[in-house]
Structures are given as structure tokens and as C-alpha cells.
Design a protein around this motif. Sequence first.
Motif, PDB file in Angstrom:
ATOM      1  N   LEU A  17       0.928  -1.321   0.101  1.00  0.00           N
ATOM      2  CA  LEU A  17      -0.162   0.025  -0.043  1.00  0.00           C
ATOM      3  C   LEU A  17       0.918   1.391   0.171  1.00  0.00           C
ATOM      4  N   LEU A  18       2.142   1.208   0.857  1.00  0.00           N
ATOM      5  CA  LEU A  18       2.942   2.313   0.998  1.00  0.00           C
ATOM      6  C   LEU A  18       3.712   2.635  -0.560  1.00  0.00           C
ATOM      7  N   CYS A  19       3.894   1.374  -1.245  1.00  0.00           N
ATOM      8  CA  CYS A  19       4.425   1.620  -2.534  1.00  0.00           C
ATOM      9  C   CYS A  19       3.262   2.338  -3.299  1.00  0.00           C
ATOM     10  N   ALA A  20       2.341   1.925  -3.363  1.00  0.00           N
ATOM     11  CA  ALA A  20       0.958   2.611  -3.974  1.00  0.00           C
ATOM     12  C   ALA A  20       1.025   4.170  -3.988  1.00  0.00           C
ATOM     13  N   GLY A  21       1.278   4.324  -2.755  1.00  0.00           N
ATOM     14  CA  GLY A  21       1.363   5.849  -2.420  1.00  0.00           C
ATOM     15  C   GLY A  21       2.467   6.475  -2.922  1.00  0.00           C
ATOM     16  N   VAL A  22       3.786   5.878  -3.063  1.00  0.00           N
ATOM     17  CA  VAL A  22       4.935   6.332  -3.354  1.00  0.00           C
ATOM     18  C   VAL A  22       4.768   6.831  -5.057  1.00  0.00           C
ATOM     19  N   LEU A  47      -2.864  -0.978  -7.599  1.00  0.00           N
ATOM     20  CA  LEU A  47      -2.089  -1.757  -6.372  1.00  0.00           C
ATOM     21  C   LEU A  47      -2.406  -1.501  -5.185  1.00  0.00           C
ATOM     22  N   ALA A  48      -3.165  -0.338  -4.750  1.00  0.00           N
ATOM     23  CA  ALA A  48      -3.843  -0.065  -3.519  1.00  0.00           C
ATOM     24  C   ALA A  48      -4.864  -1.169  -3.256  1.00  0.00           C
ATOM     25  N   ALA A  82      -1.336   6.764 -12.123  1.00  0.00           N
ATOM     26  CA  ALA A  82      -2.616   6.750 -11.090  1.00  0.00           C
ATOM     27  C   ALA A  82      -3.267   5.523 -11.138  1.00  0.00           C
ATOM     28  N   ALA A  83      -3.499   4.927 -12.505  1.00  0.00           N
ATOM     29  CA  ALA A  83      -4.391   3.884 -12.724  1.00  0.00           C
ATOM     30  C   ALA A  83      -3.421   2.582 -11.872  1.00  0.00           C
ATOM     31  N   MET A 128      12.174   5.944  -7.475  1.00  0.00           N
ATOM     32  CA  MET A 128      12.148   4.729  -7.917  1.00  0.00           C
ATOM     33  C   MET A 128      12.974   3.700  -6.915  1.00  0.00           C
ATOM     34  N   LEU A 129      13.990   4.058  -6.601  1.00  0.00           N
ATOM     35  CA  LEU A 129      14.811   3.540  -5.432  1.00  0.00           C
ATOM     36  C   LEU A 129      13.990   3.075  -4.039  1.00  0.00           C
ATOM     37  N   ALA A 130      13.175   3.900  -3.752  1.00  0.00           N
ATOM     38  CA  ALA A 130      12.327   3.937  -2.829  1.00  0.00           C
ATOM     39  C   ALA A 130      11.190   2.948  -2.963  1.00  0.00           C
ATOM     40  N   LEU A 131      10.741   2.987  -4.331  1.00  0.00           N
ATOM     41  CA  LEU A 131       9.480   1.978  -4.782  1.00  0.00           C
ATOM     42  C   LEU A 131      10.056   0.527  -4.644  1.00  0.00           C
ATOM     43  N   ILE A 132      11.156   0.414  -5.496  1.00  0.00           N
ATOM     44  CA  ILE A 132      11.898  -0.891  -5.702  1.00  0.00           C
ATOM     45  C   ILE A 132      12.236  -1.852  -4.182  1.00  0.00           C
ATOM     46  N   HIS A 133      12.899  -0.730  -3.263  1.00  0.00           N
ATOM     47  CA  HIS A 133      12.927  -1.339  -1.904  1.00  0.00           C
ATOM     48  C   HIS A 133      11.810  -1.489  -1.059  1.00  0.00           C
ATOM     49  N   GLY A 134      10.741  -0.922  -1.389  1.00  0.00           N
ATOM     50  CA  GLY A 134       9.405  -1.200  -0.816  1.00  0.00           C
ATOM     51  C   GLY A 134       9.014  -2.678  -1.192  1.00  0.00           C
ATOM     52  N   PHE A 135       8.951  -2.835  -2.191  1.00  0.00           N
ATOM     53  CA  PHE A 135       8.718  -4.035  -2.940  1.00  0.00           C
ATOM     54  C   PHE A 135       9.617  -5.268  -2.604  1.00  0.00           C
ATOM     55  N   THR A 136      10.783  -4.966  -2.609  1.00  0.00           N
ATOM     56  CA  THR A 136      11.958  -6.159  -2.248  1.00  0.00           C
ATOM     57  C   THR A 136      12.142  -6.375  -0.939  1.00  0.00           C
ATOM     58  N   LEU A 137      12.105  -5.127  -0.063  1.00  0.00           N
ATOM     59  CA  LEU A 137      12.283  -5.493   1.439  1.00  0.00           C
ATOM     60  C   LEU A 137      10.904  -5.588   2.205  1.00  0.00           C
ATOM     61  N   GLY A 138      10.066  -4.678   1.668  1.00  0.00           N
ATOM     62  CA  GLY A 138       8.862  -4.634   2.576  1.00  0.00           C
ATOM     63  C   GLY A 138       7.952  -5.831   2.244  1.00  0.00           C
ATOM     64  N   PHE A 139       7.970  -6.279   0.907  1.00  0.00           N
ATOM     65  CA  PHE A 139       7.003  -7.261   0.579  1.00  0.00           C
ATOM     66  C   PHE A 139       7.812  -8.543   0.527  1.00  0.00           C
ATOM     67  N   LEU A 140       8.513  -8.516  -0.576  1.00  0.00           N
ATOM     68  CA  LEU A 140       9.070 -10.088  -0.655  1.00  0.00           C
ATOM     69  C   LEU A 140      10.098 -10.503   0.460  1.00  0.00           C
ATOM     70  N   THR A 141      10.981  -9.850   1.102  1.00  0.00           N
ATOM     71  CA  THR A 141      11.907 -10.331   1.980  1.00  0.00           C
ATOM     72  C   THR A 141      11.007 -10.430   3.442  1.00  0.00           C
ATOM     73  N   MET A 142      10.001  -9.528   3.449  1.00  0.00           N
ATOM     74  CA  MET A 142       9.245  -9.685   4.742  1.00  0.00           C
ATOM     75  C   MET A 142       8.552 -10.929   4.692  1.00  0.00           C
ATOM     76  N   VAL A 143       7.774 -11.419   3.581  1.00  0.00           N
ATOM     77  CA  VAL A 143       7.096 -12.578   3.636  1.00  0.00           C
ATOM     78  C   VAL A 143       8.243 -13.661   3.577  1.00  0.00           C
ATOM     79  N   MET A 144       9.188 -13.804   2.998  1.00  0.00           N
ATOM     80  CA  MET A 144      10.194 -14.959   2.797  1.00  0.00           C
ATOM     81  C   MET A 144      10.763 -15.219   4.243  1.00  0.00           C
ATOM     82  N   LEU A 145      11.129 -14.190   4.960  1.00  0.00           N
ATOM     83  CA  LEU A 145      11.813 -14.304   6.410  1.00  0.00           C
ATOM     84  C   LEU A 145      10.612 -14.700   7.180  1.00  0.00           C
ATOM     85  N   GLY A 146       9.267 -14.553   7.234  1.00  0.00           N
ATOM     86  CA  GLY A 146       8.329 -15.108   7.895  1.00  0.00           C
ATOM     87  C   GLY A 146       8.201 -16.819   7.593  1.00  0.00           C
TER      88      GLY A 146
END
Lengths: 78, 427
Positions: free
Chosen positions: B29-34, B397-398, B391-392, B51-69
Motif C-alpha cells: 500500500l505504501l508503494c502505491a502511495g509512492v 495496486l492499492a 495513477a491507474a 524509484m529506489l524507494a519503490l523498488i526497496h518497498g517491494f523487495t524489502l517490505g513485501f518480498l523479504t518480509m514474507v520470505m523471512l516469515g
Amino acid sequence: MTLLTEIDVRELPPPEPMTAILSALSTLPQQGMLRVHHSRQPYPLYAKLEAAGWAYECEQLSDHYFLISIYRQLDSSP
Amino acid sequence: MKLTGLSFDALPPIDLPFRFFICAPFFMLLCAGVILVSGESLWLSRWQPSMLALIHGFTLGFLTMVMLGALLQLLPVIAGIGIVKPRPVACFSHALLSLGTLSLMAGFMYFDALLIYSAMLLLALALGVYIAALIWVLIKKLSQGDSIWGFRLATFSLLVVTLLGLALLARNLGVEWIPTTKMVTNVHALWGLTGWAGILIIAVSFQVIPMFHVAPAFPLWVRRFLIPAIFIALILSIAFPTLGLAAINGLHAIFALVLLFVIHQRKRKVPDTSIRYWQLGALALLLSSLLFFIPETLWNRYLAVNKTHLLVALFLFFYLMSIIQGMLLKILPFLSYTHLQQRCLINFEAMQYIPNMHEFLNKKHGQWLFYLHIISGLLLIFVLAWPSLYAAFAVSLALESIGLLAIMLKIMSLYFAVNTKISQAAK
């Protein structure tokens, strides 16, 4: 009453093997033994079985074929 | 071989993986906001701060977060041994990874040195502790060797990515630990996407597809050689990027084809959204691997989209995120159900309180999420060609993140309600 109950869960997706094992254990006679034909080692189940007073043995017959025997632990209390 | 009397770890308490999983849709959701606040300029270059913020939101905040869990639960299931002291490790890493990722995203967006320093410290501690805990388990002799070797190489890749990431952040702040060249950034990105995330997904697929979908095992040559070959190609790519990338894409194409074949061979062909996510991921991986081989000159003549941008979008959104979301739909109800079932070993009467598996996840809700994911992915591809459509994409994504969050909340609340009922009945 038969003391040996056998179930084959090799072609069941999780969590159905556990459902079948639980259902069989719930009706197992006091001195009975459940033999499970499984496609893999249900590792997390082992710890829970021991904690719940069950003993188990596992025999690996091939890469994807395990025979698991479950029975009640002997009561060591006086 | 007889096995008796050995000690195996039980599944760690369910709130530990849950806390990682529940944060993932918030980061989406934060990535959608960015995307929404950054506007069209975000899509001009991969070096844009947002774009760096967005990529790290997806890779650390989503992918890595789920994978570590997920690893907290996967290790006891696959290897019989889990992380030592899972509660302190999981709580510490989860809290610091969440704060570190937020700090990093904000640091990129506003280029604030204090935020970047905070992100470096928080992420180094979060990932450092988790990697150390993983190494402690993975250095042991474990069964399921093919997948375990995948976990080992993925963990090593995560270590490389973390160290390079820290060095890159330090360079931005004027501390020159590494040379000023884009090569280091490319290695960081490639090892993150194909080493950490890619190898882990392949290793997990060797176990999850046959187990959950009653499919045949992956061919022995794939289980033995594919992951080491990808790892060698990753090392090769440091010195010879073109050759290394060609090898990685070729190997990924092979994996995608074998994955589709194994899925097709499954015995129970019941409709399952999770398997559709796997199929979508495999097709996207195959497409991105094949598109890689189109020469740049030919590409630029006929296609209006930047080649690297499109390949990364296909790999990250349509491959990695599809598989992760598909696995979440499978493992969340499964874990909830299994944890409740295991309580019944002590009290069989409690079996009456366990709901049907379908009550944890309504099949229709899973399907809607799948369609939303496809729409979001297609909009992402469109935005690469026509940035004014940003915007679409952000709205889609949101909606997707809210849908995923709603599914998770429903499963978790049902789990805790039934768990309480079982505890009360036992008194």
C-alpha cells in the motif's frame, strides 16, 4: 478389536494427512498402534506427538515412502 | 532406514510468521502511495530517488518480509530443525526490518542523511541477526539436501546483497568503501532478485509443489544441478555480465518449463488459485528469460518500452510477487489449520471446533485477488510505455494490497477465535 490400524496418506495434500492421522488416533484402542504410509517425514508432528504422550517410529522405504508407527507411550508413573 | 527417538523441532508459534506476513500488504500500500505522489517523473529512470524507494518497498517490505516469515515455518517442515530461539530472533528482525525499510524509503524520497544512517543501522541489525540465525541451522547436516543447498546459497546471496547495499548507501553519504561504478549496483540488484529471492523460490518449489499439489517430484537433474548452476552464473556475471546474464536467463527458462510440466502432471487437478499464481509466475519467467535474448538494437527499433525496465517488471511483479502471493494464499490457511489440529493431539474433543479449510479462505476472494494482481501487473507494463497512466496503476495496486490484507485478517481472526474456544473448552 483390531490393534493395528493402517492408513495411507501418500496422495493427500496437506492438511488432509494430519486430519486422517488425528481421526485414526482418536479411535485407537489403548494398546493399539497406528501405521501411516506417508510420502514424507512429518517432522513438526513428531515433536507434538511426544509432547502429547505418543511414541513413534519411522522407517524409510524409499525416497518418497515412509512408514510411521504411532502408539501410546508406556505410562511410567507409579 | 529406521528413525526413532531423534529430536525434531515443532512449528514455532504462529504469531511469529503472522507478524511478518501482515506487514507485507501495508508495504504494498505504501508503494502505491509512492507511485501516486511521485507522478510521471518516477518512471523516467531507475536511478530516480523515488524509484529506489519503490523498488526497496517491494523487495524489502513485501518480498523479504514474507520470505523471512515463511522460512520460520519452512525449516522445521522441510529439515526438521528450525531457527534457535525463534521468538527473540523473529521479533527483533521483524521490528527492525519494518522500521529500516520505512527509514530507507523515506531516506531515498527526501534524501535525508539521518534517515539513511538509521536505515543502514536498522537493516544491518535486522538482516544480520536473521542471517546469523539461518546460518546456525543451515551449517548442520540436514535431510532434503537439494532444497537445503538452495536455502544455503540464497542465504549467502542475501548476505552479499546486504553488504553491498550498505556499502552503496555509505557511498551516497560520501564514505567510499567501494568504487564509484554502476557495476556494484547491478551486482546488488541481480544478486537480490535472482540470488536471494530467485534461488529461494526455486528451492521452495521443489518441496511445495509436490507436497501441496500432489505433483511428481522435480526431475533429479533439475533438483541437483539447477540451483548450483544459477549460483555459478551469478558469480560469472560479476566479471562477465553479458555471459552471466545469458546463462541466468537460459537456466530460468529451463526452470519455468520444468515447473509448468510438473504442475501439469499433478494428480489432483482441482481448481486452485495458488496453482494459477505459480503458472502465471512460470509464464512470466519464461517470457522475461526469452525476451532477454532479443538484441538491444532490434528491441529499440520495434518496442517503445525500455528493455531492462520491462524485464525487471516481469521478473519482480509477475514472477516473484505472483509466487509469493500464491504461496501466502496456500500457507496462511494451512498454517492456521495445522496449528489448531496439533492442539487436538492432547484433546481429541477439540476437533469439533476446527472449521473447514474453506472457511479460512473463500475461494472467490482468492480468485478476485488473482485477477487484481494481473490487472495491476498489466497496468505496470502500460505505465512503462505511457507514464501518464501512473495513477491507474497506483489505485489498482492499492486495491490489491487492501484485498490481500482483508484475506489475511479474516484468516488470522478466525484462527485466534477458534484457538481461544479450544483453550476455554479445555478448562
